[in-house]
Design a protein around this motif. Structure first.
Motif, PDB file in Angstrom:
ATOM      1  N   LEU A   1      -8.164  -2.905   0.036  1.00 11.85           N
ATOM      2  CA  LEU A   1      -9.032  -2.371   1.085  1.00 11.85           C
ATOM      3  C   LEU A   1      -8.318  -2.248   2.420  1.00 11.85           C
ATOM      4  CD1 LEU A   1     -12.348  -4.307   0.428  1.00 11.85           C
ATOM      5  CD2 LEU A   1     -11.779  -1.975  -0.180  1.00 11.85           C
ATOM      6  N   GLY A   2      -7.112  -2.766   2.528  1.00 10.95           N
ATOM      7  CA  GLY A   2      -6.423  -2.765   3.814  1.00 10.95           C
ATOM      8  C   GLY A   2      -6.610  -4.107   4.495  1.00 10.95           C
TER       9      GLY A   2
ATOM     10  N   MET B   1     -19.097   2.348   3.121  1.00  9.89           N
ATOM     11  CA  MET B   1     -18.549   1.176   3.802  1.00  9.89           C
ATOM     12  C   MET B   1     -19.683   0.341   4.400  1.00  9.89           C
ATOM     13  SD  MET B   1     -15.495   1.505   2.979  1.00  9.89           S
ATOM     14  CE  MET B   1     -15.017  -0.106   3.535  1.00  9.89           C
TER      15      MET B   1
ATOM     16  N   TYR C   1     -10.248  -5.020   6.396  1.00  6.04           N
ATOM     17  CA  TYR C   1     -11.371  -5.348   5.525  1.00  6.04           C
ATOM     18  C   TYR C   1     -11.095  -6.615   4.717  1.00  6.04           C
ATOM     19  CZ  TYR C   1     -13.683  -0.934   6.487  1.00  6.04           C
ATOM     20  OH  TYR C   1     -14.337   0.100   7.099  1.00  6.04           O
TER      21      TYR C   1
ATOM     22  N   GLU D   1     -10.392   2.724  10.787  1.00  7.08           N
ATOM     23  CA  GLU D   1      -9.309   3.085   9.882  1.00  7.08           C
ATOM     24  C   GLU D   1      -9.880   3.520   8.540  1.00  7.08           C
ATOM     25  OE1 GLU D   1      -7.620  -0.842   7.836  1.00  7.08           O
ATOM     26  OE2 GLU D   1      -7.625  -1.017   9.999  1.00  7.08           O
ATOM     27  N   LYS D   2      -9.387   4.631   8.049  1.00  2.66           N
ATOM     28  CA  LYS D   2      -9.876   5.145   6.777  1.00  2.66           C
ATOM     29  C   LYS D   2      -9.361   4.253   5.667  1.00  2.66           C
ATOM     30  CE  LYS D   2     -10.670  10.085   6.814  1.00  2.66           C
ATOM     31  NZ  LYS D   2     -10.070  11.351   6.400  1.00  2.66           N
ATOM     32  N   CYS D   3     -10.269   3.904   4.775  1.00  3.25           N
ATOM     33  CA  CYS D   3      -9.871   3.058   3.665  1.00  3.25           C
ATOM     34  C   CYS D   3      -9.397   3.980   2.542  1.00  3.25           C
ATOM     35  CB  CYS D   3     -11.084   2.247   3.234  1.00  3.25           C
ATOM     36  SG  CYS D   3     -10.769   1.161   1.897  1.00  3.25           S
TER      37      CYS D   3
ATOM     38  N   ARG E   1       0.832  -1.197   0.000  1.00  6.59           N
ATOM     39  CA  ARG E   1       0.000   0.000   0.000  1.00  6.59           C
ATOM     40  C   ARG E   1       0.867   1.247   0.000  1.00  6.59           C
ATOM     41  NH1 ARG E   1      -4.784  -0.824   1.385  1.00  6.59           N
ATOM     42  NH2 ARG E   1      -5.173   1.019   2.600  1.00  6.59           N
TER      43      ARG E   1
END
Lengths: 345, 350
Positions: free
Chosen positions: A229-230, B155, A233, B91-93, A84
């Motif tokens: 999405l990290g 989200m 997620y 957490e911001k995506c 990322r």
């Protein structure tokens, strides 16, 4: 939108054919287009010298550039997604440093310890270099993969990769200090990168290996999309993060290792191409990006090779300088344009 | 229909280290119902996130049981869990170059095939999910151009597209402005009713949670976990104990909290309706306890409801008419400055 994407993709594919042909046409010796076609078709009328230039030099070089560019670009895309981080690229994790270390060991030590300058060994020396580079790159990659299963954060892993790179450079420095001049010269030349080093059988082997590895990396498309999405997620959507990281880093690492072994460390292609493709296609979807970077990487490498061998120039420029000169402005301009877009939105 | 979808028994949560284990909370006994909005409240560092992470299987529990739909959480595989629990994280995506459509589409991942391509049914579900959070207008926008509130909605749409019976949200109202907070909570409440899903969230927005949530979980270091409807918790005193701090008063009549301003003077205030309560509130903020029951020679009449006038009756001078609360406060302030403290409690000049 969808038709747009297909159209651009076709254009890029067409550009590969165009630049491939241009690579065969242009060079220090002028060969007319008709003769080139004739030689490629297997005709015998043309002079043996021209035939040799085309079949033994220009075709292998163009094929190597094409395949190496594709491999590096895919590797860069995978690295940027898994970490990322827009600055991640094949060289960041220390994998290319690992390859350099392997080569340095062989080139520099064979001279000072064995008393044989590797540059005099010809074909055997070439194979030894490739093996050393792959061994170096894969051992660094194994280390990174091991660490990736232990640490949680991506940034930590990235920093460890950079540190491994520094350690490798430091060891190379020490080796250089104790080596004879010719060996250092051989090592430096290897480090400048070149698409023309690979010859004959080796080229076929290289192309075959890449022809297997590149399609394999396409199997990770869904995984990469989820990683966008990290971790949180992605995990919630059923992705096993540790395994995903293992697969992506291994795939990307092996690609870099093989390319570096055959062409030397080629900089900036892996970093620039994914940025370029995201800017062209306005998407992060790997179902589009994967083929896009594959084609764009191949096309851009062919262009770089063309510039490196500019007609009218004695010999050739180091490929590494050309990729950096082409790649750096691309990355900068893409990032700059992105800023402006964001302000407008 | 209300059903208990999640059951916790003698659950301990925390972090298991090699040498020392840090227990965050222990002996948790609780259940979460479907079709209800449950809010987890607690001070920072009390373990809200740890609890949420443990329930979402992001980290292992220390001991005890977490039963989801009657089966222990550790008996589910990763891919089974992805069809049972969906999460919305703090957490911001920060994904770039991805449309809302594509992002919500990724919520279908547990059901899609090898390449992750969406079928016609999948597309229909994605569209429906976006409609449910009323974000149709955003469908083709890039995610990184959305505001915090819009992104949060998207989200949630992703979580809906995942079609799980349980949705966990970690502080979904953080970073939002007040109207968006209210909208977000009402949206979640509506979703819990319409879809019958089990919605469980952690929040710091006490007032909103007390007004909108069906069940409240109060997490506290000393008292452990207390669970109930907001009303039950306010009647049995749990809420007032829970936030018993200086400067906060739990108003039992309204069931809400208010900031406690200590007062230095008192003043008689006559009137009724909204004007009366607003004037009272303004004076209270300035350290003056005002009301009908207070006795003082200096008093204020809030007058008729039709106009915005207030009538101030100083103890000696003529009465003054002012047009707004702001002007009223100025006059009152001047008055207290000149006459000082001797004009407060129980003035017996007459």
């Amino acid at each position: 939108m969808k038709r747009h994407t297909t159209l651009i993709m076709l254009l890029i594919v067409a550009s590969i054919f165009f630049f491939f042909l241009l690579n065969l046409l242009l060079g220090s010796v002028h060969i007319p287009l008709l003769s080139v076609c004739n030689i490629l078709m297997g005709g015998n009328e043309e002079s043996v010298i021209w035939e040799n230039i085309i079949l033994k030099s220009r075709v292998p070089q163009a094929l190597t550039a094409l395949v190496a560019g594709a491999g590096l670009a895919i590797s860069g895309l995978q690295m940027q997604t898994v970490f990322r981080n827009p600055l991640a690229g094949p060289s960041v994790l220390g994998i290319s440093s690992g390859a350099s270390l392997g080569v340095a060991f062989v080139v520099l030590l064979s001279g000072s310890l064995g008393g044989v300058a590797l540059s005099n060994l010809g074909y055997f020396g070439e194979v030894a270099l490739s093996i050393a580079a792959i061994a170096g790159a894969l051992s660094v990659m194994a280390l990174i993969v091991y660490v990736s299963q232990k640490v949680k954060g991506n940034v930590t892993l990235l920093i460890i990769g950079v540190m491994i790179g520094y350690v490798a450079s430091a060891i190379i420095g020490v080796l250089k200090y104790f080596s004879v001049e010719e060996d250092i010269r051989a090592y430096v030349i290897w480090g400048l990168g070149s698409f023309s080093r690979v010859s004959g059988d080796q080229m076929m082997l290289f192309v075959c290996i890449m022809a297997i590895l590149v399609p394999l990396s396409f199997l990770l498309i869904k995984t990469l999309n989820l990683l966008l999405l990290g971790d949180g997620y992605a995990r919630n959507l059923g992705l096993n993060i540790k395994r995903a990281r293992l697969l992506v880093i291994t795939c990307s690492g092996v690609l870099v290792a093989i390319v570096t072994a055959y062409c030397g460390p080629i900089m900036f292609l892996g970093l620039a191409v994914p940025h370029l493709c995201r800017a062209i296609f306005h998407t992060s979807d790997h179902r589009i990006l994967m083929p896009a970077v594959l084609f764009t990487g191949a096309s851009l490498a062919l262009i770089c090779n063309l510039i490196a061998r500019m007609p009218g120039l004695e010999g050739a420029l180091p490929v590494n300088s050309v990729t950096a000169l082409v790649g750096a402005p691309i990355v900068a301009s893409v990032l700059f344009r992105k800023r402006k877009n964001e302000l407008n939105e | 229909m209300k059903n208990e979808t999640i059951h916790l028994s003698s659950l301990s949560i925390g972090y298991a280290g090699k040498s020392n284990t840090k227990v965050v909370a222990t002996g948790i006994e609780a259940g979460i119902n479907s079709g209800e909005l449950t809010c987890l409240l607690g001070a920072n560092g009390v373990g809200k996130s740890t609890l949420l992470r443990t329930l979402s299987a992001f980290q292992p529990k220390l001991s005890g049981k977490i039963l989801i739909q009657g089966k222990d959480i550790s008996d589910y595989t990763d891919s089974e869990l992805s069809t049972i629990i969906s999460v919305v994280l703090t957490e911001k995506c920060d994904v770039r170059n991805m449309t809302v459509d594509e992002l919500v589409g990724l919520g279908r991942s547990p059901y899609t095939g090898f390449w992750g391509s969406l079928s016609v049914d999948d597309r229909e579900i994605v569209k429906h999910s976006i409609e449910m959070v009323k974000a149709e207008g955003l469908t083709h926008r890039m995610v990184h151009t959305l505001s915090d509130g819009e992104r949060q909605k998207v989200m949630i749409a992703k979580a809906l597209a995942q079609e799980t019976p349980v949705i966990f949200l970690d502080e979904p109202t953080a970073f939002l402005d007040f109207p968006s907070k209210v909208e977000m909570m009402q949206l979640l409440h509506r979703l819990s009713r319409e879809t019958g899903k089990t919605i469980f969230l952690s929040t710091h927005d006490l007032e909103l949670a007390l007004q909108i949530a069906d069940k409240i979980w109060l997490m506290d270091k000393t008292n452990g976990l207390m669970i109930g409807t907001p009303e039950d918790l306010s009647l049995n005193g749990s809420l007032s104990n829970f936030f018993a701090r200086k400067g906060i008063v739990f108003d039992r009549e309204t069931g809400l909290f208010r900031v406690d301003n200590t007062h230095t003077s008192e003043l008689r205030l006559v009137g009724h309706g909204q004007k009366y309560s607003m004037a009272r509130k303004a004076l209270q903020r300035n350290g003056i306890l005002a009301g009908r029951s207070v006795e003082s020679s200096f008093f204020i009449e809030t007058g008729e409801l039709k106009n915005t006038e207030y009538i101030i009756h100083p103890s000696e001078d003529e009465s003054i008419n002012v047009a707004s609360i702001e002007e009223m406060l100025e006059v009152v302030e001047k008055y207290f400055k000149t006459f000082g403290e001797n004009n407060n409690v129980g003035d017996n000049d007459f």
